[in-house]
Design an enzyme around this catalytic site. Structure first.
Site, short mmCIF file in Angstrom:
data_model
loop_
_atom_site.label_atom_id
_atom_site.label_comp_id
_atom_site.label_asym_id
_atom_site.label_seq_id
_atom_site.Cartn_x
_atom_site.Cartn_y
_atom_site.Cartn_z
N GLU A 185 -21.38 19.91 29.50
CA GLU A 185 -21.20 20.23 30.93
C GLU A 185 -21.86 19.22 31.87
OE1 GLU A 185 -22.44 24.31 31.43
OE2 GLU A 185 -21.04 25.04 29.92
N GLU A 301 -15.01 27.19 22.65
CA GLU A 301 -15.68 28.45 23.05
C GLU A 301 -14.69 29.48 23.61
OE1 GLU A 301 -18.98 27.73 25.66
OE2 GLU A 301 -19.55 25.87 24.67
#
Ligand code: XIL
Length: 392
Positions: A185, A301
């Site tokens: 991220e 995910e």
């Protein structure tokens, strides 16, 4: 030009209704507004039929793919039913907490000069004892940093802390890890920094080159592991996701052009049943563009949040299953996609219970198995996507 125009049945249905709507007809359960189809709620009529009794692991493997899950140690080690289901259904596990710097009551980094591998070791051992691949998550992230981080790490020692962490953790499992989410991220366009970089402690302390440094240290520590850049918010035809796809692609291009040892891109795929702006062709193009850089792709995910769906479990499960199937049938059309992991296996243990609860406080239903460990239509949807995926 796209290699082929790929369109799921659901999307074709939309376009069909779109045509009707453009001459003023309103499709049942749909409200069309302007050029953007605003789907109020489609009651999914797909039958989600599955052929045979093969597990998700077996169906993925039949196409040269891997199916796996994220799991927390205390759930894995305390819930025998869950452990057995994971062994049956999964070819890979990723510790949801245990290889982050600091999560839970037995963190990996309790002190600046200490590592506690006791829990992570048990999870890696579980995976290997059950013939599963294990992936590591995550070496460099702005979340889950230890309480001591802010008052200890500074511009003078940040590189030493980053290097020592990666070297120590990656070396311990060298040769045992399928892949590592090296950096997680790093892009946040709304932060307004150059190249859409997120203003993380690592970016503030070391500048944008912290990413290249992290990958080089990881590659030196375990030359066998696939090294992955992982991110989220890349899934839909919205201005925010489009901007992020552009920034992520440019980051990957920069890393490749400077010789950074990056092997794969991880897209988290935390999807939303409340988001109707799914555009298969745009998503497919993004995956093709990433693959054209010579990178593999891992769906790292996957789950489906559903705060706005009605309370009816049948409607929720059907809608969620359609989200899984539409996304995966698009994504798996890209041969560079090598693995699909859901962020959990059973609704009994999902981060969305705390992170994205429903306003009506009904238990959320984002995963392939329900809280009673029974298959749901989401399981069927994932199974069907593997069954129809091109073989690698
Ligand atoms: C989440 C865990 O699931 C939670 O239990 C924890 O409290 C916070 O982190 N993207 C990621 C994961 O890369 O590491 C996050 O996991 C979910 C979002």
């Amino acid at each position: 030009m796209y290699k082929h125009i790929f369109m799921s049945r659901r999307h074709a249905l939309w376009l069909g209704f779109g045509t009707l709507a453009s001459i003023g007809a309103f499709a049942k359960n749909k409200v069309m507004s302007g050029e953007n189809q605003t789907q109020v709620l489609e009651t999914v009529k797909r039958d989600f039929r599955v052929v045979g009794k093969a597990s998700l692991k077996e169906r993925a493997a039949a196409k040269g793919l891997i199916y796996g899950v994220a799991i927390r140690s205390h759930n894995l080690l305390s819930d025998q039913k869950l452990a057995a289901l994971i062994a049956q259904e999964c070819g890979m596990i990723v510790p949801e907490w245990e290889l982050k710097w600091h999560v839970g009551n037995k963190p990996l980094r309790p002190q600046p000069d200490a590592f506690d591998f006791s829990v992570a070791d048990r999870m890696v051992k579980f995976g290997r004892n059950h013939g599963m691949l294990v992936r590591g998550h995550t070496l460099v992230w702005h979340e889950s940093l230890p309480p001591w981080f802010q008052e200890t790490v500074n511009r003078q020692n940040a590189e030493q802390f980053l290097t020592q962490h990666i070297k120590t953790v990656v070396k311990r499992y060298a040769g045992k890890m399928h892949s590592w989410d090296v950096v997680n991220e790093a892009i946040e366009v709304d932060d307004g920094k150059p190249h859409g970089m997120r203003s993380t402690p690592w970016w503030e302390l070391l500048g944008p080159n912290y990413i290249d440094l992290a990958f080089r240290v990881a590659a030196d520590a375990d030359p066998k592991a696939l090294l992955v850049y992982n991110d989220y918010g890349l899934d839909y035809d919205t201005p925010q996701h489009e901007a992020k796809r552009t920034a992520v692609l440019k980051l990957l291009e920069r890393l490749k052009s400077q010789g950074t040892p990056i092997h794969a891109f991880g897209t988290q795929a935390h999807l939303s049943a409340d988001e109707s702006r799914f555009h298969p062709r745009k998503l497919r193009k993004f995956f093709s563009d990433v693959a054209d850089l010579g990178l593999k792709i891992i769906i790292t995910e996957m789950d489906v949040k559903e705060q706005k769906l009605p309370a009816d479990i049948q409607v929720r499960d059907r809608t969620i299953a359609a989200v899984y199937e539409d996304y995966l049938s698009t994504a798996l059309d890209e041969p560079a996609v090598i693995a699909v992991l859901t962020w959990g296996l059973s609704d009994r243990y999902t981060w969305l219970s705390e992170f994205r609860p429903r306003p009506d406080r009904l238990p959320v239903r984002p995963l392939p198995f329900d809280a009673g460990m029974n298959r749901k239509l989401a399981w069927n949807a994932i199974a069907r996507a593997f069954d129809t995926a091109p073989k690698r």
